[in-house]
Design a protein around this motif. Structure first.
Motif, PDB file in Angstrom:
ATOM      1  N   VAL A 996      35.037   4.277   5.145  1.00 13.75           N
ATOM      2  CA  VAL A 996      35.019   5.730   5.305  1.00 13.75           C
ATOM      3  C   VAL A 996      35.791   6.151   6.549  1.00 13.75           C
ATOM      4  N   SER A 997      35.562   5.438   7.650  1.00 16.16           N
ATOM      5  CA  SER A 997      36.253   5.786   8.888  1.00 16.16           C
ATOM      6  C   SER A 997      36.258   4.586   9.815  1.00 16.16           C
ATOM      7  N   GLU A 998      37.167   4.621  10.746  1.00 15.41           N
ATOM      8  CA  GLU A 998      37.194   3.620  11.814  1.00 15.41           C
ATOM      9  C   GLU A 998      37.569   4.327  13.108  1.00 15.41           C
ATOM     10  N   GLU A 999      36.915   3.923  14.173  1.00 13.55           N
ATOM     11  CA  GLU A 999      37.120   4.582  15.460  1.00 13.55           C
ATOM     12  C   GLU A 999      37.102   3.536  16.553  1.00 13.55           C
ATOM     13  N   MET A1000      38.066   3.596  17.428  1.00 17.11           N
ATOM     14  CA  MET A1000      38.148   2.629  18.518  1.00 17.11           C
ATOM     15  C   MET A1000      37.396   3.164  19.731  1.00 17.11           C
ATOM     16  N   LYS A1001      36.533   2.322  20.294  1.00 16.67           N
ATOM     17  CA  LYS A1001      35.815   2.700  21.509  1.00 16.67           C
ATOM     18  C   LYS A1001      36.797   2.730  22.674  1.00 16.67           C
ATOM     19  N   GLU A1002      36.892   3.885  23.295  1.00 19.66           N
ATOM     20  CA  GLU A1002      37.877   4.047  24.354  1.00 19.66           C
ATOM     21  C   GLU A1002      37.564   3.120  25.525  1.00 19.66           C
ATOM     22  N   GLY A1003      38.576   2.442  25.990  1.00 23.34           N
ATOM     23  CA  GLY A1003      38.410   1.531  27.113  1.00 23.34           C
ATOM     24  C   GLY A1003      37.959   0.140  26.712  1.00 23.34           C
ATOM     25  N   THR A1004      37.798  -0.104  25.416  1.00 21.45           N
ATOM     26  CA  THR A1004      37.369  -1.415  24.941  1.00 21.45           C
ATOM     27  C   THR A1004      38.277  -1.838  23.790  1.00 21.45           C
ATOM     28  N   SER A1005      38.082  -3.076  23.346  1.00 21.92           N
ATOM     29  CA  SER A1005      38.836  -3.588  22.198  1.00 21.92           C
ATOM     30  C   SER A1005      37.976  -3.586  20.940  1.00 21.92           C
ATOM     31  N   PHE A1006      36.917  -2.788  20.944  1.00 22.79           N
ATOM     32  CA  PHE A1006      35.983  -2.762  19.823  1.00 22.79           C
ATOM     33  C   PHE A1006      36.245  -1.559  18.917  1.00 22.79           C
ATOM     34  N   PHE A1007      36.112  -1.800  17.624  1.00 20.17           N
ATOM     35  CA  PHE A1007      36.205  -0.750  16.614  1.00 20.17           C
ATOM     36  C   PHE A1007      34.822  -0.514  16.024  1.00 20.17           C
ATOM     37  N   THR A1008      34.509   0.744  15.745  1.00 16.94           N
ATOM     38  CA  THR A1008      33.319   1.092  14.984  1.00 16.94           C
ATOM     39  C   THR A1008      33.761   1.487  13.587  1.00 16.94           C
ATOM     40  N   VAL A1009      33.394   0.687  12.610  1.00 19.19           N
ATOM     41  CA  VAL A1009      33.822   0.887  11.229  1.00 19.19           C
ATOM     42  C   VAL A1009      32.646   1.440  10.436  1.00 19.19           C
ATOM     43  N   SER A1010      32.876   2.537   9.726  1.00 18.18           N
ATOM     44  CA  SER A1010      31.863   3.117   8.836  1.00 18.18           C
ATOM     45  C   SER A1010      32.306   2.892   7.401  1.00 18.18           C
ATOM     46  N   ALA A1011      31.386   2.396   6.581  1.00 10.11           N
ATOM     47  CA  ALA A1011      31.707   2.086   5.193  1.00 10.11           C
ATOM     48  C   ALA A1011      30.544   2.472   4.294  1.00 10.11           C
ATOM     49  N   LEU A1012      30.827   2.601   3.012  1.00  8.62           N
ATOM     50  CA  LEU A1012      29.804   2.808   1.991  1.00  8.62           C
ATOM     51  C   LEU A1012      29.773   1.578   1.100  1.00  8.62           C
ATOM     52  N   LEU A1013      28.570   1.070   0.846  1.00  6.28           N
ATOM     53  CA  LEU A1013      28.399  -0.181   0.124  1.00  6.28           C
ATOM     54  C   LEU A1013      27.295  -0.028  -0.912  1.00  6.28           C
ATOM     55  N   PRO A1014      27.535  -0.412  -2.180  1.00  4.97           N
ATOM     56  CA  PRO A1014      26.448  -0.346  -3.171  1.00  4.97           C
ATOM     57  C   PRO A1014      25.295  -1.264  -2.781  1.00  4.97           C
ATOM     58  N   VAL A1015      24.059  -0.772  -2.930  1.00  2.00           N
ATOM     59  CA  VAL A1015      22.885  -1.585  -2.598  1.00  2.00           C
ATOM     60  C   VAL A1015      22.857  -2.846  -3.458  1.00  2.00           C
ATOM     61  N   ALA A1016      23.327  -2.728  -4.697  1.00  2.00           N
ATOM     62  CA  ALA A1016      23.320  -3.886  -5.593  1.00  2.00           C
ATOM     63  C   ALA A1016      24.221  -5.010  -5.109  1.00  2.00           C
ATOM     64  N   GLU A1017      25.220  -4.678  -4.279  1.00  2.00           N
ATOM     65  CA  GLU A1017      26.152  -5.696  -3.768  1.00  2.00           C
ATOM     66  C   GLU A1017      25.842  -6.087  -2.328  1.00  2.00           C
ATOM     67  N   SER A1018      24.757  -5.564  -1.764  1.00  7.54           N
ATOM     68  CA  SER A1018      24.520  -5.744  -0.323  1.00  7.54           C
ATOM     69  C   SER A1018      23.752  -7.005   0.027  1.00  7.54           C
ATOM     70  N   PHE A1019      23.185  -7.689  -0.947  1.00  3.24           N
ATOM     71  CA  PHE A1019      22.333  -8.824  -0.629  1.00  3.24           C
ATOM     72  C   PHE A1019      23.194 -10.012  -0.198  1.00  3.24           C
ATOM     73  N   GLY A1020      22.921 -10.479   1.002  1.00  2.00           N
ATOM     74  CA  GLY A1020      23.732 -11.540   1.591  1.00  2.00           C
ATOM     75  C   GLY A1020      24.937 -11.009   2.340  1.00  2.00           C
ATOM     76  N   PHE A1021      25.088  -9.672   2.411  1.00  2.00           N
ATOM     77  CA  PHE A1021      26.260  -9.083   3.070  1.00  2.00           C
ATOM     78  C   PHE A1021      26.261  -9.374   4.569  1.00  2.00           C
ATOM     79  N   ALA A1022      25.103  -9.229   5.211  1.00  2.00           N
ATOM     80  CA  ALA A1022      25.040  -9.449   6.664  1.00  2.00           C
ATOM     81  C   ALA A1022      25.379 -10.900   7.008  1.00  2.00           C
ATOM     82  N   ASP A1023      24.821 -11.855   6.257  1.00  2.00           N
ATOM     83  CA  ASP A1023      25.128 -13.260   6.528  1.00  2.00           C
ATOM     84  C   ASP A1023      26.597 -13.561   6.260  1.00  2.00           C
ATOM     85  N   ASP A1024      27.136 -12.978   5.187  1.00  2.00           N
ATOM     86  CA  ASP A1024      28.533 -13.227   4.823  1.00  2.00           C
ATOM     87  C   ASP A1024      29.471 -12.728   5.910  1.00  2.00           C
ATOM     88  N   ILE A1025      29.183 -11.527   6.415  1.00  2.00           N
ATOM     89  CA  ILE A1025      30.097 -10.959   7.411  1.00  2.00           C
ATOM     90  C   ILE A1025      29.982 -11.689   8.745  1.00  2.00           C
TER      91      ILE A1025
END
Length: 1103
Positions: A996-1025
């Motif tokens: 949906v969006s991505e935003e870089m934290k000013e002064g850092t090398s970090f990005f904040t990524v916002s996404a939409l994900l189907p709940v049916a596909e979310s199981f194991g998503f945290a471990d996978d990433i």
């Protein structure tokens, strides 16, 4: 046994605080530093042991899953007291930061008066930061902002002091922007309420003036009334709106409500610390210097005066905060960690007058040396303690504003005057002998019986060791004497008695061991007034109790019960300390509520002595009060069916599920119509914790869990391309049907709802439920009937933001009395057929009479009563049919068929949303019906077949359009470094998510990524990433509602282009059909699946 009343006799010396923030922002590490200051853990282990993470899985994962409380004591110098110091009791509750355990934050904030809001200085304001700030605002907690992990700016981001200052300024502005948005929302609601109240008062005033004028006209001779003498109604109504000051809601370092800290290194400070150090050197008052130490203020080196940015005149000066604070901290880190220099370290220690042993100064463990230096220079525990004492009010002051808001949720003023003795005791936090006892249990938690203090072996003192040794010698002498007597031929019963005693002891131990394997439920509570004692009888008021009715009212009788307090405990993390009594203003654990309280309750008693028999039966009930339930911001969406591996263990599983539902405030357990036992959890991590607790603590049996059951929704749209011709009639969606033998014939037409109309209905689901409840109360039985209790289920909806199916309740956009007018306006804006008096013909909503589907009576010259409007407005008689209209025996069955069709749609028996059904005609063969309905079975046969026919007609009408599935969606927030951003995108795309969006934290090398994900596909998503990014990225999943999958599950390639692209067999799978077939297969419905695929290809089998 300790006595809490001795430890915290004065409520002015008590503070109740909770730590809140995003996951991994350092809450538990901060608590370690405070525990080390109380000598509960070693200072060297602070930040490493995470003492309050007492669960094994918490230690393994490195996150908190359950809130833990600890009572700490700090001695603070006070020149005004006789002893020269005061001992403060700070009850602290450490809460989880993971979104799956947000309900733990709600239960903790209800018991506290202040909050330590932790924010990672690099990650900044995250999703859970906003959530917990909103919760603190709702509960009227006094927040303290702790900017944590300042060491990352030095060691990780390598920022200079001036860059770090600008970074900190922006971070504080971000947090204040969040607080400002809360205030702006409250300001708009307050203004709307004020305008509505003003209009109401003006209307009442005009009516009163009109009545007076009419009375004067009747009493005055004709022609003598002067119209100019009629007073203006608006003249007596206060026209001014009182603006509220928002200055006190913001964080500002000069106010003392901002702490800069590094919990892992054990240091923290407020700017008052450095103002005190430098004020005398610069010859400036501490209060004045504290006011300018933060902000764009500079020190003129020539005049030694503080100037602002307007007086710089082009000079390159550093802000005071950089010059006097940050540069010193940067210099210490550089000398100790970045570029170790023993000479500089010795100089720093000497300058700051620190007491560091020479052995530690020469040690190669620079991290330990850094902690020693900073813990003496800028002690984190001292800073947090002083900030808590200064900012967080004591219970006697905090309850003056918090209790009125709990009792009157719509209250806008800070406080109101008490109206009775009960409110006076609550407002003042009175712990006197005759003060009413009122406490609140926010949740229940399970503790093994063997962990209770009374079941633990007490530590043996020196005196006890002497007594035991003396008894051992006497027993040895008695045994020797018995042996001598036996050798001489004498008999003595002593050995037999000893053996009996020993056998009795062993039997008692075995029995005790059996009982110790079980868990006992304790209440996590706070007492607001009075003093509660062990052994006293108290009344438990459950959340559905209505304060407007007396306790003897039939509605309230099931929601009150009495119990005896079996034990009171001060919580020290996983350990408990038994106490005799707890005075007002303290947080404690209570035993004796098991079997009486499900999750939360209000504890009441008329005095410290508790209830007596006369008061239980009746008498004075002024002390009884319901403080309501806990609003849970998270709702369970992941549903799993459970069964024991061994069928004989089913009773143990049922008992374990009951314990789990009481011990976990966010889990829902129930048994489906199919007989399956199902649990609803907030997410995948929450599900893992629940299954672990069931297997190891509550049920203690092997459990088999099904694949997660994810909810879907079904809907229909008008296809963008040319749809297939209508199947059932010349009009799209029109279906004709009839009952058995054609006695009742009908026509129903289905049509998709306009998006604006659907959104309006979904926004105001709670209003539909309320209207339905009011309608039931008017037309149904009186409040005195026992059946009134069924309406309590609707009251429970106010205490949570979801229903049992996982559907969220949105915040209403209109008031109940304006619902129909607003609905008519939305229909007019939609235009077309919707702007033709549709609102007057709405029959009911569905499913469950409060959903996103409509049943509209489109029959000519016939009007069916609206199920939600008041009976007075519709002129309803006792029979339930509008007067003047013929009775319709089958209207109720048509409505039931509609409810069945919307509850289980045609695609995969999931609820339908966004479809309107028009009843075009309903014809009853009157002569045959009169003859056939003379016998009850025939009537039942006709009505039953009619319900089935209406259900099938509604389903076929939906399929005549272009059907669609709606997927439950997670909003996913991921913080990732630049080098792993591509891997994050790959994992999201693989699971059919979208960025949906991505935003870089000013002064850092970090990005904040916002996404939409189907709940049916979310199981194991945290471990996978985490695996793909080597732990550099961690997602936070929050349920965001349903989104339509724009793909027809029945689509097959037909055009020349589609056949050329996909082939005749359409080798590319239809995602919507895959979802639909998986749900149908799980529910045991027919699945149209190919038995043989690619039959024309050659197969060579191995011999």
């Amino acid at each position: 046994m300790a006595t809490t009343s001795e430890q915290a006799a004065n409520a002015l010396l008590v503070r109740n605080v909770t730590t809140i923030g995003h996951v991994d922002h350092g809450k538990t590490t901060l608590m370690d530093a405070l525990l080390a200051a109380n000598s509960i853990i070693s200072s060297r282990m602070a930040g490493k042991i995470r003492y309050l993470d007492s669960r094994e899985d918490e230690q393994q994962r490195g996150i908190t899953m359950e809130s833990s409380a600890v009572s700490l004591r700090f001695k603070v110098p006070d020149p005004q007291s006789a002893s020269g110091s005061k001992t403060y009791v700070i009850n602290m509750i450490d809460t989880p930061g993971h979104v799956d355990f947000s309900s733990e934050v709600s239960t903790a904030s209800r018991l506290c008066d202040g909050a330590l809001v932790l924010v990672d200085v690099v990650e900044g304001v995250c999703t859970q930061t906003i959530t917990v700030l909103r919760q603190a605002r709702l509960d009227r907690l006094r927040p303290i902002l702790i900017i944590n992990k300042l060491d990352r700016l030095i060691t990780e981001l390598k920022l200079s002091p001036i860059e770090a200052y600008h970074h900190l300024s922006q971070l504080i502005e971000q947090v204040n922007a969040v607080m400002g948005s809360f205030f702006a929302g409250e300001r708009m609601e307050d203004d709307l309420r004020w305008r509505e109240e003003r209009e109401r008062r003006l209307a009442a005033k005009r009516e009163a003036l009109a009545d007076e004028a009419a009375a004067d006209a009747a009493a005055t001779p004709s022609g003598s009334v002067n119209g100019d003498t009629v007073p203006d109604a608006e003249a007596d109504v206060n026209d001014e709106y009182l603006e509220k000051d928002d200055e006190d809601i913001y964080f500002a370092p000069e106010k003392g409500n901002v702490v800069f800290a590094s919990a892992i290194d054990g240091w923290g400070f407020r700017i008052g610390k450095f103002a005190q150090l430098y004020a005398s050197k610069l010859g400036i008052k501490k209060s004045n210097f504290k006011r300018v130490l933060w902000g764009d203020f500079y020190l003129d080196t020539k005049t030694k005066r503080v100037i602002n940015h307007k007086q710089l005149k082009g000079r390159n000066l550093k802000p005071l905060f950089v010059q006097f604070v940050l540069e010193n901290i940067w210099a210490a880190y550089d000398a100790i960690i970045l570029n170790p220099n023993p000479e500089k370290v010795s100089k720093i220690v000497t300058t700051l007058n620190l007491k560091i042993p020479p052995r530690d100064l020469k040690s190669k463990d620079t991290r330990n040396l850094l902690q020693l230096v900073f813990s003496q220079w800028l002690s984190l525990s001292t800073c947090i303690t002083q900030a808590t004492i200064d900012i967080v009010p004591p219970p006697s002051s905090a309850q003056l504003t918090r209790i009125p808001k709990i009792l009157y949720p719509d209250l806008l003023e800070p406080t109101i005057a008490p109206t009775n003795k009960l409110q006076k005791d609550l407002w003042n936090c009175d712990d006197g002998e005759q003060a009413f006892v009122v406490g609140y249990v926010s949740k229940m938690f399970a503790v093994p019986v063997k962990e209770l203090p009374e079941n633990k072996k007490a530590a043996v003192t020196v005196e006890q060791m002497r007594v035991n040794l003396k008894a051992l010698r006497e027993r040895a002498a008695a045994a020797a004497l018995a042996a001598t007597a036996e050798a001489n031929g004498d008999s003595t019963p002593t050995p037999v008695e000893v053996s009996n005693d020993q056998r009795g002891d062993s039997e008692g131990k075995e029995k005790e061991d059996i009982n110790e394997d079980e868990d006992v439920l304790l209440g996590f509570a706070r007492i607001y007034s009075g003093t509660i004692r062990v052994g006293s009888k108290v009344r438990c008021v459950l959340p559905k109790y209505n304060n407007n009715f007396p306790p003897t009212h039939p509605r309230n009788i099931p929601h009150t019960t009495t119990t005896i307090v079996e034990g009171l405990y001060t919580m020290m993390g996983k350990d408990l300390v038994r106490v005799d009594n707890v005075p007002a203003g303290n947080v404690f654990a209570i035993r004796g509520l098991e079997g009486q309280v499900m999750r939360s309750a209000t504890i009441c008693a008329p005095s410290r002595q508790g209830l007596v028999d006369e008061e239980v039966e009746g008498g004075n009930n002024e002390y009884i009060l319901n403080l309501g339930g806990v609003l849970r911001p998270i709702y369970p969406i992941v549903r799993v069916a459970l069964e024991p591996r061994v069928p004989a263990d089913m009773p143990k599983l049922v008992k374990g599920l009951k314990l789990l539902s009481q011990a976990d405030p966010c889990v829902e357990t129930f048994q489906q119509q199919t007989g399956e036992h199902v649990i609803l959890t907030a997410g995948e991590l929450h599900l893992e914790r629940c299954l672990k607790d069931l297997r190891e603590r509550f049920a203690k049996v092997e459990i088999q869990a099904s694949k997660p059951i994810v909810p879907f929704r079904e809907t229909a749209v008008k296809g963008l391309l040319e749809m297939a011709p209508p199947k059932y009639s010349s009009k799209r969606g029109l279906v004709n049907g009839s009952s058995v033998q054609g006695l009742v014939k009908f026509s129903i037409r289905a049509a998709p709802l306009p998006k604006s109309l659907l959104e309006f209905i979904l926004d105001n689901i709670t209003i539909l439920k309320r209207l339905q409840r009011e309608r039931k109360n008017v037309s149904g039985s009186s409040a005195e009937d026992e059946g009134q209790d069924k309406g309590d289920d609707d009251d429970a909806d106010r205490e949570r933001s979801y229903d049992d199916s996982g559907e969220t309740f949105r915040k209403p956009t209109v008031r109940p009395d304006q619902f129909w007018t607003a609905l008519e306006d939305v229909c007019k804006k939609a235009g077309g057929d919707w702007d033709k008096g549709i609102v007057d013909r709405i029959w009911t909503f569905g499913p469950h009479k409060a959903g996103g589907c409509l049943l509209i009576d489109a029959r000519k010259n016939i009007k069916t009563p609206n199920s939600y409007a008041s009976s007075e407005a519709l002129n309803i008689n006792e029979g339930g049919v509008a007067e003047g209209e013929p009775g319709h025996d089958f209207d109720h069955h048509v409505e039931t068929g509609f409810q069945l069709a919307t509850f289980q749609g045609p695609l995969c028996s999931e609820p339908v949303e966004g479809v309107a059904y028009f009843l075009e005609s309903l014809e009853v063969a009157s002569e045959e019906t009169r003859s056939e309905t003379g016998a009850q079975p025939n009537h039942a046969q006709v009505s039953g077949s009619l319900m089935t026919a209406v259900r099938d007609a509604c389903r076929n009408g939906l399929l005549d359009w272009s059907p669609r599935l709606m997927l439950a969606m997670y909003s996913c927030d991921i913080q990732a470094a630049t080098d792993v951003l591509g891997k994050v995108y790959g994992v999201v795309a693989k699971r059919r998510g979208r960025i949906v969006s991505e935003e870089m934290k000013e002064g850092t090398s970090f990005f904040t990524v916002s996404a939409l994900l189907p709940v049916a596909e979310s199981f194991g998503f945290a471990d996978d990433i985490r695996k793909r990014t080597s732990g550099a990225a961690s997602p936070q999943l929050i349920f965001s509602g349903y989104e339509m999958l724009d793909l027809d599950p029945f689509w097959v390639p037909t055009t020349e282009e589609e056949l050329e692209d996909l082939g005749e067999k359409a080798d590319r799978e239809n995602v919507a059909k895959v979802y639909m077939d998986s749900v149908r297969e799980r529910k045991g419905l027919f699945v149209d699946r190919k038995i043989v695929e690619f039959a024309e290809k050659q197969r060579t089998l191995k011999r």
